[in-house]
Write a protein that holds these residues in place. Structure first.
Motif, PDB file in Angstrom:
ATOM      1  N   ARG A  25       0.866  -1.180   0.000  1.00 19.53           N
ATOM      2  CA  ARG A  25       0.000   0.000   0.000  1.00 19.53           C
ATOM      3  C   ARG A  25       0.904   1.232   0.000  1.00 19.53           C
ATOM      4  NH1 ARG A  25      -4.024   0.655   4.568  1.00 19.53           N
ATOM      5  NH2 ARG A  25      -5.434   1.521   3.005  1.00 19.53           N
ATOM      6  N   LEU A  26       0.678   2.107  -0.953  1.00 18.02           N
ATOM      7  CA  LEU A  26       1.450   3.345  -1.005  1.00 18.02           C
ATOM      8  C   LEU A  26       0.661   4.468  -0.362  1.00 18.02           C
ATOM      9  CD1 LEU A  26       3.266   3.686  -4.464  1.00 18.02           C
ATOM     10  CD2 LEU A  26       4.078   2.672  -2.323  1.00 18.02           C
ATOM     11  N   ALA A  27       1.295   5.148   0.585  1.00 20.66           N
ATOM     12  CA  ALA A  27       0.712   6.335   1.198  1.00 20.66           C
ATOM     13  C   ALA A  27       0.946   7.529   0.280  1.00 20.66           C
ATOM     14  CB  ALA A  27       1.346   6.587   2.563  1.00 20.66           C
ATOM     15  N   TYR A  28      -0.093   8.343   0.089  1.00 24.26           N
ATOM     16  CA  TYR A  28       0.048   9.515  -0.775  1.00 24.26           C
ATOM     17  C   TYR A  28      -0.858  10.629  -0.285  1.00 24.26           C
ATOM     18  CZ  TYR A  28      -4.449   8.443  -3.003  1.00 24.26           C
ATOM     19  OH  TYR A  28      -5.790   8.223  -3.232  1.00 24.26           O
ATOM     20  N   VAL A  41      10.434  11.761  -3.904  1.00 19.00           N
ATOM     21  CA  VAL A  41      11.200  12.456  -2.880  1.00 19.00           C
ATOM     22  C   VAL A  41      12.654  11.981  -2.828  1.00 19.00           C
ATOM     23  CG1 VAL A  41      10.724  10.901  -0.923  1.00 19.00           C
ATOM     24  CG2 VAL A  41      10.897  13.409  -0.542  1.00 19.00           C
ATOM     25  N   ARG A  42      13.448  12.695  -2.042  1.00 17.54           N
ATOM     26  CA  ARG A  42      14.888  12.476  -1.924  1.00 17.54           C
ATOM     27  C   ARG A  42      15.229  11.243  -1.081  1.00 17.54           C
ATOM     28  NH1 ARG A  42      16.304  13.652   3.340  1.00 17.54           N
ATOM     29  NH2 ARG A  42      15.149  15.298   4.430  1.00 17.54           N
ATOM     30  N   PHE A  43      16.524  10.920  -1.073  1.00 24.36           N
ATOM     31  CA  PHE A  43      17.097   9.906  -0.190  1.00 24.36           C
ATOM     32  C   PHE A  43      16.792  10.257   1.259  1.00 24.36           C
ATOM     33  CE2 PHE A  43      20.848   8.409   2.259  1.00 24.36           C
ATOM     34  CZ  PHE A  43      20.805   7.056   1.936  1.00 24.36           C
ATOM     35  N   ARG A  44      16.352   9.275   2.028  1.00 28.77           N
ATOM     36  CA  ARG A  44      15.956   9.436   3.431  1.00 28.77           C
ATOM     37  C   ARG A  44      14.750  10.348   3.595  1.00 28.77           C
ATOM     38  NH1 ARG A  44      20.867  10.492   7.568  1.00 28.77           N
ATOM     39  NH2 ARG A  44      19.054  10.982   8.872  1.00 28.77           N
ATOM     40  N   GLY A  45      14.032  10.612   2.519  1.00 33.37           N
ATOM     41  CA  GLY A  45      12.897  11.514   2.600  1.00 33.37           C
ATOM     42  C   GLY A  45      11.568  10.789   2.641  1.00 33.37           C
ATOM     43  N   THR A  46      10.554  11.505   3.124  1.00 35.42           N
ATOM     44  CA  THR A  46       9.164  11.063   3.084  1.00 35.42           C
ATOM     45  C   THR A  46       8.339  12.220   2.524  1.00 35.42           C
ATOM     46  OG1 THR A  46       8.552  11.921   5.264  1.00 35.42           O
ATOM     47  CG2 THR A  46       9.556   9.708   5.182  1.00 35.42           C
ATOM     48  N   MET A  47       7.022  12.044   2.503  1.00 30.26           N
ATOM     49  CA  MET A  47       6.158  13.136   2.052  1.00 30.26           C
ATOM     50  C   MET A  47       6.415  14.414   2.837  1.00 30.26           C
ATOM     51  SD  MET A  47       2.446  11.331   1.411  1.00 30.26           S
ATOM     52  CE  MET A  47       2.381  10.413   2.979  1.00 30.26           C
ATOM     53  N   ASP A  48       6.823  14.286   4.094  1.00 28.22           N
ATOM     54  CA  ASP A  48       7.002  15.455   4.940  1.00 28.22           C
ATOM     55  C   ASP A  48       8.367  16.111   4.781  1.00 28.22           C
ATOM     56  OD1 ASP A  48       4.398  15.434   6.352  1.00 28.22           O
ATOM     57  OD2 ASP A  48       5.071  13.438   6.918  1.00 28.22           O
ATOM     58  N   SER A  49       9.171  15.614   3.846  1.00 27.44           N
ATOM     59  CA  SER A  49      10.436  16.264   3.523  1.00 27.44           C
ATOM     60  C   SER A  49      10.274  17.351   2.468  1.00 27.44           C
ATOM     61  CB  SER A  49      11.452  15.228   3.026  1.00 27.44           C
ATOM     62  OG  SER A  49      11.658  14.217   3.992  1.00 27.44           O
ATOM     63  N   TRP A  50       9.084  17.414   1.857  1.00 32.90           N
ATOM     64  CA  TRP A  50       8.807  18.485   0.892  1.00 32.90           C
ATOM     65  C   TRP A  50       8.419  19.761   1.642  1.00 32.90           C
ATOM     66  CZ3 TRP A  50      10.337  17.944  -3.878  1.00 32.90           C
ATOM     67  CH2 TRP A  50      10.365  16.670  -4.478  1.00 32.90           C
ATOM     68  N   VAL A  65      -1.027  18.588  -7.070  1.00 29.52           N
ATOM     69  CA  VAL A  65       0.242  18.071  -6.570  1.00 29.52           C
ATOM     70  C   VAL A  65       0.002  16.713  -5.912  1.00 29.52           C
ATOM     71  CG1 VAL A  65       2.227  18.520  -5.087  1.00 29.52           C
ATOM     72  CG2 VAL A  65       1.025  20.438  -6.185  1.00 29.52           C
ATOM     73  N   VAL A  66       0.820  15.730  -6.278  1.00 29.61           N
ATOM     74  CA  VAL A  66       0.740  14.388  -5.691  1.00 29.61           C
ATOM     75  C   VAL A  66       2.112  14.051  -5.118  1.00 29.61           C
ATOM     76  CG1 VAL A  66       0.283  11.935  -6.087  1.00 29.61           C
ATOM     77  CG2 VAL A  66      -1.022  13.679  -7.350  1.00 29.61           C
ATOM     78  N   ILE A  67       2.163  13.766  -3.812  1.00 30.05           N
ATOM     79  CA  ILE A  67       3.388  13.313  -3.163  1.00 30.05           C
ATOM     80  C   ILE A  67       3.111  11.955  -2.526  1.00 30.05           C
ATOM     81  CG2 ILE A  67       4.339  15.610  -2.782  1.00 30.05           C
ATOM     82  CD1 ILE A  67       3.236  15.557   0.055  1.00 30.05           C
ATOM     83  N   PHE A  68       4.161  11.166  -2.306  1.00 34.65           N
ATOM     84  CA  PHE A  68       3.946   9.813  -1.786  1.00 34.65           C
ATOM     85  C   PHE A  68       5.190   9.316  -1.080  1.00 34.65           C
ATOM     86  CE2 PHE A  68       5.843   9.283  -5.939  1.00 34.65           C
ATOM     87  CZ  PHE A  68       6.627   8.143  -5.849  1.00 34.65           C
ATOM     88  N   ASP A  69       4.993   8.277  -0.259  1.00 33.07           N
ATOM     89  CA  ASP A  69       6.101   7.570   0.387  1.00 33.07           C
ATOM     90  C   ASP A  69       6.427   6.317  -0.422  1.00 33.07           C
ATOM     91  OD1 ASP A  69       6.243   9.367   2.515  1.00 33.07           O
ATOM     92  OD2 ASP A  69       4.928   8.183   3.802  1.00 33.07           O
TER      93      ASP A  69
END
Length: 284
Positions: A25-28, A41-50, A65-69
């Motif tokens: 399951r992908l969180a988005y 997202v970046r290395f070691r990043g999650t949605m909350d790194s944006w 805008v769509v972001i995801f883990d």
């Protein structure tokens, strides 16, 4: 001009949803309306790194805008890996599950590598590519700095944050880092768990590689692409030096380059509104 997210910030108020894909399951989160832009997202990043101000500025420019883990990281389930092909598969399958059609594929750092693979493997679902502080495939004219490999393998404090994503020698860049750190802390509920730095460090290797992204098939796809590509970078990126994109300036037929002064591996953290404005102008 404000440097904080609005009280009614669409990114901070967006709820986490889940897409059921094969074996995971992908969180988005998705917010805004208009042409969809999917951000890896970046290395070691999650949605909350944006940066919320960067995301809100994109939404204000008329984008959904769509972001995801990534799988197994943050709030997503499944097997975790930093194999760029697996990260690209997450993006491709999420785009299909959400029925987004043709999208702007975007990515920061390793997410930018994933975005290039998406462009190469599924050009039919990509209208434009927005690459942020990442590396092109193939041999490099300038490798990254060993400092990144030290910082990426430990728990990071504010000084590490400055060294990674900003320009430590610049007073203006340091001030921007302080503001960005406050914005990144603004979301206090429904926050994705941090990526374990010990696990991430084990995936990294011992030092800079050249090429950092050995994928001749992706380079060939970029060389042949009619899909417009923009790279937004900082002039002192210790991870993926921007000079490597300028070396390809005469070879990639659709490449646009934007480089911010006295900035590092997080140009959209230091210049969130300007980065969104450049993206919007590029897409126009």
């Amino acid at each position: 001009m404000s440097t904080t997210p609005d009280v009614d910030s669409p990114s901070l108020s967006a709820v986490t949803r889940f897409a059921d894909l094969q074996n995971r399951r992908l969180a988005y989160r998705r917010f805004g309306s208009g042409k969809p832009i999917v951000l890896c997202v970046r290395f070691r990043g999650t949605m909350d790194s944006w940066d919320p101000l960067f995301l809100d500025s994109l939404a204000a420019k008329g984008f959904e805008v769509v972001i995801f883990d990534y799988s197994g990281l943050g709030q997503s389930t499944g097997d975790r890996t930093y194999n760029p092909a697996a990260l690209a598969r997450d993006a491709i399958e999420l785009i299909g599950a959400l029925e987004l059609g043709r999208v702007i594929i975007g990515g920061w750092s390793i997410g930018g590598i994933a975005a290039q693979i998406v462009l190469a493997q599924a050009p039919q679902i990509v209208s434009h590519a927005v690459l942020i502080a990442t590396t092109p495939p193939g041999p490099l004219v300038k490798a990254g700095e060993p400092l990144f490999y030290t910082l990426a393998k430990r728990e990071n404090d504010f000084e590490d944050f400055v060294s990674l994503f900003f320009e430590p020698t610049s007073t203006e860049s340091r001030a921007a880092a302080e503001e960005a750190s406050l914005r990144l802390a603004a979301r206090t509920s429904d926050v994705s768990p941090e990526v374990p730095y010990t696990w991430a460090g084990d995936q990294l290797g011992e030092g800079p590689r050249n090429p950092a992204f050995p994928a001749p098939q992706v380079l060939q796809a970029l060389l042949a692409a009619s899909i417009p590509i923009i790279h937004i970078g900082g002039d002192h990126d210790i991870v993926f030096p921007v000079e490597n994109w300028y070396a390809l300036n005469g070879q990639l037929p659709s490449l646009h380059l934007v480089t911010f002064p006295r900035s590092g591996h997080g140009p959209q953290l230091q210049f969130p509104q300007a980065s969104a404005a450049h993206i919007a102008a590029f897409l126009a």
